[in-house]
Design an enzyme around this catalytic site. Structure first.
Site, PDB file in Angstrom:
ATOM      1  N   ARG A 179       0.810  -1.219   0.000  1.00 45.42           N
ATOM      2  CA  ARG A 179       0.000   0.000   0.000  1.00 45.42           C
ATOM      3  C   ARG A 179       0.840   1.264   0.000  1.00 45.42           C
ATOM      4  O   ARG A 179       1.903   1.318   0.624  1.00 45.42           O
ATOM      5  CB  ARG A 179      -0.932  -0.011   1.215  1.00 45.42           C
ATOM      6  CG  ARG A 179      -1.982  -1.119   1.118  1.00 45.42           C
ATOM      7  CD  ARG A 179      -2.739  -1.294   2.413  1.00 45.42           C
ATOM      8  NE  ARG A 179      -3.801  -2.277   2.207  1.00 45.42           N
ATOM      9  CZ  ARG A 179      -3.632  -3.606   2.362  1.00 45.42           C
ATOM     10  NH1 ARG A 179      -2.453  -4.088   2.739  1.00 45.42           N
ATOM     11  NH2 ARG A 179      -4.636  -4.427   2.148  1.00 45.42           N
ATOM     12  N   HIS A 227      -0.920  -2.527  -4.521  1.00 44.61           N
ATOM     13  CA  HIS A 227      -0.259  -3.352  -5.543  1.00 44.61           C
ATOM     14  C   HIS A 227      -0.193  -2.680  -6.912  1.00 44.61           C
ATOM     15  O   HIS A 227      -0.296  -3.331  -7.947  1.00 44.61           O
ATOM     16  CB  HIS A 227      -0.939  -4.710  -5.656  1.00 44.61           C
ATOM     17  CG  HIS A 227      -0.870  -5.542  -4.416  1.00 44.61           C
ATOM     18  ND1 HIS A 227       0.211  -5.513  -3.568  1.00 44.61           N
ATOM     19  CD2 HIS A 227      -1.755  -6.430  -3.873  1.00 44.61           C
ATOM     20  CE1 HIS A 227       0.000  -6.363  -2.559  1.00 44.61           C
ATOM     21  NE2 HIS A 227      -1.177  -6.914  -2.714  1.00 44.61           N
ATOM     22  N   HIS A 258       3.034 -12.790  -5.284  1.00 43.10           N
ATOM     23  CA  HIS A 258       1.850 -12.843  -4.423  1.00 43.10           C
ATOM     24  C   HIS A 258       1.166 -14.221  -4.512  1.00 43.10           C
ATOM     25  O   HIS A 258      -0.033 -14.306  -4.749  1.00 43.10           O
ATOM     26  CB  HIS A 258       0.874 -11.741  -4.830  1.00 43.10           C
ATOM     27  CG  HIS A 258      -0.120 -11.366  -3.767  1.00 43.10           C
ATOM     28  ND1 HIS A 258      -1.102 -12.222  -3.315  1.00 43.10           N
ATOM     29  CD2 HIS A 258      -0.283 -10.214  -3.066  1.00 43.10           C
ATOM     30  CE1 HIS A 258      -1.826 -11.621  -2.398  1.00 43.10           C
ATOM     31  NE2 HIS A 258      -1.351 -10.395  -2.223  1.00 43.10           N
ATOM     32  N   TYR A 277      -0.291 -17.793  -2.962  1.00 41.52           N
ATOM     33  CA  TYR A 277      -0.883 -18.343  -1.737  1.00 41.52           C
ATOM     34  C   TYR A 277      -0.481 -19.803  -1.618  1.00 41.52           C
ATOM     35  O   TYR A 277      -0.793 -20.625  -2.488  1.00 41.52           O
ATOM     36  CB  TYR A 277      -2.407 -18.241  -1.774  1.00 41.52           C
ATOM     37  CG  TYR A 277      -2.958 -16.850  -1.636  1.00 41.52           C
ATOM     38  CD1 TYR A 277      -3.136 -16.261  -0.388  1.00 41.52           C
ATOM     39  CD2 TYR A 277      -3.308 -16.110  -2.763  1.00 41.52           C
ATOM     40  CE1 TYR A 277      -3.653 -14.980  -0.258  1.00 41.52           C
ATOM     41  CE2 TYR A 277      -3.830 -14.829  -2.641  1.00 41.52           C
ATOM     42  CZ  TYR A 277      -3.994 -14.273  -1.393  1.00 41.52           C
ATOM     43  OH  TYR A 277      -4.509 -13.001  -1.279  1.00 41.52           O
ATOM     44  N   ASP A 318      -1.830  -9.481   8.219  1.00 35.86           N
ATOM     45  CA  ASP A 318      -1.642  -8.752   6.963  1.00 35.86           C
ATOM     46  C   ASP A 318      -0.607  -7.684   7.264  1.00 35.86           C
ATOM     47  O   ASP A 318      -0.887  -6.483   7.205  1.00 35.86           O
ATOM     48  CB  ASP A 318      -2.958  -8.147   6.458  1.00 35.86           C
ATOM     49  CG  ASP A 318      -2.839  -7.636   5.028  1.00 35.86           C
ATOM     50  OD1 ASP A 318      -1.767  -7.825   4.413  1.00 35.86           O
ATOM     51  OD2 ASP A 318      -3.806  -7.049   4.523  1.00 35.86           O
ATOM     52  N   GLU A 349       5.091 -12.763   0.936  1.00 35.20           N
ATOM     53  CA  GLU A 349       5.437 -11.843  -0.135  1.00 35.20           C
ATOM     54  C   GLU A 349       6.745 -11.094   0.161  1.00 35.20           C
ATOM     55  O   GLU A 349       6.727 -10.068   0.833  1.00 35.20           O
ATOM     56  CB  GLU A 349       4.316 -10.830  -0.332  1.00 35.20           C
ATOM     57  CG  GLU A 349       2.930 -11.434  -0.488  1.00 35.20           C
ATOM     58  CD  GLU A 349       1.838 -10.400  -0.301  1.00 35.20           C
ATOM     59  OE1 GLU A 349       1.899  -9.352  -0.984  1.00 35.20           O
ATOM     60  OE2 GLU A 349       0.949 -10.622   0.544  1.00 35.20           O
TER      61      GLU A 349
END
Length: 317
Positions: A80, A106, A177, A179, A234, A281
C-alpha cells in the site's frame, strides 16, 4: 536429476485480445506452470504430493475476478501507498487509488498482475517473461522495462528473478503474491510459520504503517519460533534495514512438508486473509515511497533493479 523440456500451451484470451499462454517446467521432482497473464505461478507440484502447493485455477477467467493477485507479480510498488500519493523527483504524484478510494494497493487497477506479459526466453529449466509498464500507467512514471525469470535449480527449488530499468525516475518495488498450502486443506490449522524477523510494522485502519518497526517479542507477531499463523495477519515483517544478498526469510511447514523462503528483499508481507492459503510476499516495506526512513523503492535511469527469491519445498524426514 531429470529435466524435461519446457512445454508452452494456450490458456485463454486476455481482455486486450492477446493470447494467454502457460509454460510448464520440470526438474528434480518439481513441476511448475507459469502463466503469461500477470507473470503468474499457476501451479507448483513436487513428487509424492497429489495437489498443487500454490492456490490457483484451471480456468483463466477466474484470474480476471476472484483470483486476481493469486500467484502473480504485483506492483510496480507492491503493498500500500498512503493516500495514493508519492513524491518522485521533487513532484508529488497522484496514483490510482484502487482500495476504498484511499490507498494504492499493488500498483493500482492497471498494474503488473492485470497485464499479459510476453515470453521472451525459454531455456531448459527456466522461462523469462517481459513487460513494458507505460509512462503514467496508474500514475507511475516510466516507461519501465521489466523481466521476471522463473527457474528450477538442481534441487528442484523455484528461483524467481525480477529485473527492471526505467526511462524516468520512478518507484519500483514489486512482489510475488502466491498463496501457499502444504496440506491441501481448507484452512491453515495444520501449518506452522517461522519468520526471521525481530520486528514488524504496526498498521492503522487503512493498513498503512503507523510509525516505525516494533519488536515482535510478546506479541502475536512473534514467529521467531514455529507456531500456527494468526488468522488476521496482513503485516510486514522487517527482515533487515535494506535490500541485500539472498538470505532466509521464513519457513512454512506441516508434519510432512517444509517450504523455505529466501530473498534479497528487506521485508516479507504475511497475509492470512485467504484462510485456505497463506501469502508470503518478499518485498520492500509498505509505503516506502513516502517514508525516507524505510528501505528505498526508488529507481533511476541508468540503474538496474534486481530482486531474487528462492522457494524450496521438501519432504520432512
Amino acid at each position: 536429476m531429470v529435466t524435461t523440456r519446457p512445454h508452452i500451451a494456450p490458456f485463454g484470451t486476455a481482455p486486450d485480445g492477446t493470447a494467454v499462454e502457460v509454460v510448464t517446467l520440470a526438474r528434480a521432482g518439481t513441476t511448475v506452470q507459469v502463466m503469461t497473464w500477470g507473470a503468474t505461478l499457476l501451479d507448483y507440484r513436487i513428487e509424492g504430493v497429489d495437489f498443487s502447493l500454490i492456490l490457483g485455477s484451471a480456468r483463466f477467467e477466474d484470474y480476471l475476478g476472484p483470483l486476481c493477485h493469486y500467484g502473480a507479480i504485483v506492483g510496480p510498488v507492491a503493498n500500500r501507498i498512503a493516500g495514493g500519493q508519492m513524491p518522485v523527483a521533487g513532484r508529488l504524484l497522484t496514483l490510482d487509488r484502487n482500495e476504498a478510494g484511499r490507498t494504492t494497493l499493488h500498483g493500482g487497477s492497471a498494474a503488473l498482475d492485470a497485464r499479459n506479459w510476453r515470453v521472451s526466453a525459454v531455456e531448459e529449466d527456466s522461462v523469462t517473461l517481459a513487460l513494458t509498464h507505460p509512462d503514467g500507467c496508474g500514475g507511475f512514471p516510466g516507461p519501465v522495462e521489466i523481466t521476471a525469470r522463473y527457474g528450477l535449480d538442481a534441487s528442484g527449488a523455484l528461483i524467481l528473478d525480477i529485473t527492471a530499468e526505467t526511462a524516468r525516475e520512478t518507484c519500483f518495488a514489486p512482489a510475488f503474491h502466491g498463496y501457499w498450502t502444504l496440506d491441501g486443506r481448507a484452512d491453515l490449522s495444520g501449518h506452522r510459520l517461522t519468520v526471521a524477523a525481530e520486528s514488524y510494522l504496526p498498521v492503522d485502519a487503512d493498513k498503512i504503517p503507523a510509525g516505525g518497526p516494533a519488536p515482535v517479542a510478546g506479541t502475536v507477531f512473534d514467529h521467531r519460533q514455529p507456531r500456527p499463523p494468526a488468522a488476521t495477519l496482513d503485516h510486514n515483517f522487517c527482515l533487515r534495514p535494506a535490500r541485500g544478498p539472498l538470505a532466509p526469510a521464513c519457513l512454512f511447514e506441516t508434519d510432512r512438508l517444509r517450504l523455505a523462503v529466501e530473498t534479497t528483499e528487506p521485508g516479507v508481507q504475511v497475509y492470512t486473509g485467504q484462510q485456505h492459503g497463506i501469502a508470503l510476499e518478499p518485498q520492500v516495506w509498505p509505503d516506502s515511497p513516502n517514508r525516507p526512513d524505510f528501505p528505498s523503492a526508488g529507481l533511476r535511469p541508468g540503474e538496474t533493479y534486481r530482486q531474487t527469491s528462492r522457494f524450496a519445498v521438501t519432504h520432512k524426514t
